[in-house]
Design an enzyme around this catalytic site. Sequence first.
Site, PDB file in Angstrom:
ATOM      1  N   ASP A 157       0.843  -1.204   0.000  1.00 44.14           N
ATOM      2  CA  ASP A 157       0.000   0.000   0.000  1.00 44.14           C
ATOM      3  C   ASP A 157       0.877   1.253   0.000  1.00 44.14           C
ATOM      4  O   ASP A 157       0.602   2.231  -0.695  1.00 44.14           O
ATOM      5  CB  ASP A 157      -0.910  -0.010   1.235  1.00 44.14           C
ATOM      6  CG  ASP A 157      -1.654  -1.333   1.368  1.00 44.14           C
ATOM      7  OD1 ASP A 157      -2.434  -1.650   0.474  1.00 44.14           O
ATOM      8  OD2 ASP A 157      -1.400  -2.070   2.346  1.00 44.14           O
ATOM      9  N   HIS A 185      -4.672  -3.220   6.678  1.00 38.79           N
ATOM     10  CA  HIS A 185      -4.470  -3.500   5.254  1.00 38.79           C
ATOM     11  C   HIS A 185      -5.821  -3.919   4.680  1.00 38.79           C
ATOM     12  O   HIS A 185      -6.113  -5.096   4.533  1.00 38.79           O
ATOM     13  CB  HIS A 185      -3.425  -4.599   5.046  1.00 38.79           C
ATOM     14  CG  HIS A 185      -3.421  -5.107   3.632  1.00 38.79           C
ATOM     15  ND1 HIS A 185      -3.002  -4.351   2.580  1.00 38.79           N
ATOM     16  CD2 HIS A 185      -3.839  -6.267   3.094  1.00 38.79           C
ATOM     17  CE1 HIS A 185      -3.139  -5.026   1.456  1.00 38.79           C
ATOM     18  NE2 HIS A 185      -3.656  -6.198   1.737  1.00 38.79           N
TER      19      HIS A 185
HETATM   20  P1  NAX Z   1      -2.521 -18.214  -3.826  1.00 38.70           P
HETATM   21  O1  NAX Z   1      -3.892 -18.742  -3.607  1.00 38.70           O
HETATM   22  O2  NAX Z   1      -1.941 -18.184  -5.193  1.00 38.70           O
HETATM   23  O3  NAX Z   1      -1.495 -19.021  -2.907  1.00 38.70           O
HETATM   24  C1  NAX Z   1      -1.730 -19.288  -1.572  1.00 38.70           C
HETATM   25  C2  NAX Z   1      -1.000 -20.561  -1.242  1.00 38.70           C
HETATM   26  O4  NAX Z   1      -1.098 -20.776   0.162  1.00 38.70           O
HETATM   27  C3  NAX Z   1      -1.575 -21.805  -1.936  1.00 38.70           C
HETATM   28  O5  NAX Z   1      -0.546 -22.475  -2.637  1.00 38.70           O
HETATM   29  C4  NAX Z   1      -2.102 -22.640  -0.775  1.00 38.70           C
HETATM   30  O6  NAX Z   1      -1.980 -24.028  -0.993  1.00 38.70           O
HETATM   31  C5  NAX Z   1      -1.220 -22.161   0.362  1.00 38.70           C
HETATM   32  N1  NAX Z   1      -1.745 -22.419   1.704  1.00 38.70           N
HETATM   33  C6  NAX Z   1      -3.029 -22.385   2.121  1.00 38.70           C
HETATM   34  N2  NAX Z   1      -3.119 -22.743   3.413  1.00 38.70           N
HETATM   35  C7  NAX Z   1      -1.856 -23.000   3.827  1.00 38.70           C
HETATM   36  C8  NAX Z   1      -1.305 -23.436   5.060  1.00 38.70           C
HETATM   37  N3  NAX Z   1      -2.075 -23.682   6.118  1.00 38.70           N
HETATM   38  N4  NAX Z   1       0.028 -23.591   5.139  1.00 38.70           N
HETATM   39  C9  NAX Z   1       0.812 -23.363   4.067  1.00 38.70           C
HETATM   40  N5  NAX Z   1       0.345 -22.983   2.867  1.00 38.70           N
HETATM   41  C10 NAX Z   1      -0.978 -22.789   2.750  1.00 38.70           C
HETATM   42  O7  NAX Z   1      -2.529 -16.752  -3.177  1.00 38.70           O
HETATM   43  P2  NAX Z   1      -1.492 -15.558  -3.394  1.00 38.70           P
HETATM   44  O8  NAX Z   1      -1.944 -14.756  -4.539  1.00 38.70           O
HETATM   45  O9  NAX Z   1      -0.110 -16.091  -3.376  1.00 38.70           O
HETATM   46  O10 NAX Z   1      -1.790 -14.686  -2.090  1.00 38.70           O
HETATM   47  C11 NAX Z   1      -1.460 -15.145  -0.792  1.00 38.70           C
HETATM   48  C12 NAX Z   1      -2.066 -14.258   0.268  1.00 38.70           C
HETATM   49  O11 NAX Z   1      -1.565 -12.926   0.165  1.00 38.70           O
HETATM   50  C13 NAX Z   1      -3.588 -14.119   0.178  1.00 38.70           C
HETATM   51  O12 NAX Z   1      -4.115 -14.250   1.481  1.00 38.70           O
HETATM   52  C14 NAX Z   1      -3.784 -12.709  -0.328  1.00 38.70           C
HETATM   53  O13 NAX Z   1      -5.027 -12.167   0.067  1.00 38.70           O
HETATM   54  C15 NAX Z   1      -2.632 -12.012   0.337  1.00 38.70           C
HETATM   55  N6  NAX Z   1      -2.223 -10.703  -0.199  1.00 38.70           N
HETATM   56  C16 NAX Z   1      -1.785  -9.772   0.678  1.00 38.70           C
HETATM   57  C17 NAX Z   1      -1.319  -8.539   0.288  1.00 38.70           C
HETATM   58  C18 NAX Z   1      -0.831  -7.528   1.288  1.00 38.70           C
HETATM   59  O14 NAX Z   1      -0.495  -6.425   0.853  1.00 38.70           O
HETATM   60  N7  NAX Z   1      -0.760  -7.804   2.591  1.00 38.70           N
HETATM   61  C19 NAX Z   1      -1.328  -8.150  -1.143  1.00 38.70           C
HETATM   62  C20 NAX Z   1      -1.386  -9.314  -2.070  1.00 38.70           C
HETATM   63  C21 NAX Z   1      -2.274 -10.450  -1.632  1.00 38.70           C
HETATM   64  O15 NAX Z   1      -3.605 -10.124  -1.954  1.00 38.70           O
END
Ligand code: NAX
Length: 325
Positions: A157, A185
């Site tokens: 952000d 956030h």
């Molecule tokens: P993806 O859905 O591509 O990848 C998430 C991965 O996490 C998957 O491979 C899944 O198998 C894995 N996962 C789920 N539960 C798990 C667990 N208990 N232990 C280990 N791995 C686990 O999502 P992606 O685009 O990579 O985003 C990841 C996270 O970042 C999401 O929650 C998203 O909302 C968040 N974000 C946060 C941002 C921020 O600024 N703070 C910005 C970008 C993003 O939106």
Amino acid sequence: MTVKVTVTGAAGQIGYALLFRIASGQLLGPDVPVRLSLLEITPALKAAEGTAMELDDCAFPLLRGVDITDDPVKAFDGANVALLVGARPRTAGMERKDLLEANGGIFGPQGKAINDHAADDIRVLVVGNPANTNALIAKAHAPDVPADRFTAMTRLDHNRAISQLAQKLNVPVTDIKKMTIWGNHSTTQYPDLFHTEVGGKIAAELVEEEWLRDTFIPTVAKRGAAIIEARGASSAASAANAALNHVYDWVNGTPEGDWVSVALPSDGSYGVPEGLVCSFPAVSRNGRWEIVQGLEINEFSRERIDASVRELIEERDAVKALGLI
Ligand code: NAX
């Protein structure tokens, strides 16, 4: 000494944008060898193995090895840096309570594993949403780790706000100092231009009030949704980049005369209730975040900071009621 970096959600899209840059030295610096530990859920282990094969194929000089597991205890054993990226996304028909509960089931056990097994100097950055509250949950399960080692990411952000302002004023991003994102956030976040400096002048005085209120603030706060709309997928490379910026600055220090935005447990500064994981302006000195003190908060800012803090309080109360903290 080799630094062990644990990345959760390693097979996801942020993971894919992040791991290669960590292995190339952009997380900690060009002289620091790293060992990567990838934590995934069982069905995604194979995909994580594929990514690890590609990491091997880069022959990164700093990469000392890659471990893959679905067991948090193994993943965090001896970890120096933990990037908690994997989270449970909100799916159609899911209530907020279900979302918080599902994430409590992830971040509670991960917090405990960090508490019991990570290295003494562990630093945690939560990226997975709802990031602030997931960090609060992890911290609550790690009573032996100093609270200020748990942070959540608002650096994306922050970077978005710098870029929007630079484009508006037609200046390079490097001219902009002291940007601040306050609060959660989420869309209630407040990007504050009243302390931001552009070539020594206060940014809020260089733009029209209308632009600041009706364009800048909503554009920054809703940028994540705009990316999804355009790309058909959420921000990944920019999120990975922000995570690298956050940890690099934490370990190596922020430059003199500038600060960055970090969500960290409040010490009561600026009237934010103690313990809430809230975004503040912060500098890193000697490897620790310090909240920038003494900024004057005008009425316009106060209203918006308070609104975002109210949302954080609601999330905290909800996870408390669910017994997650
Ligand atoms: P993806 O859905 O591509 O990848 C998430 C991965 O996490 C998957 O491979 C899944 O198998 C894995 N996962 C789920 N539960 C798990 C667990 N208990 N232990 C280990 N791995 C686990 O999502 P992606 O685009 O990579 O985003 C990841 C996270 O970042 C999401 O929650 C998203 O909302 C968040 N974000 C946060 C941002 C921020 O600024 N703070 C910005 C970008 C993003 O939106």
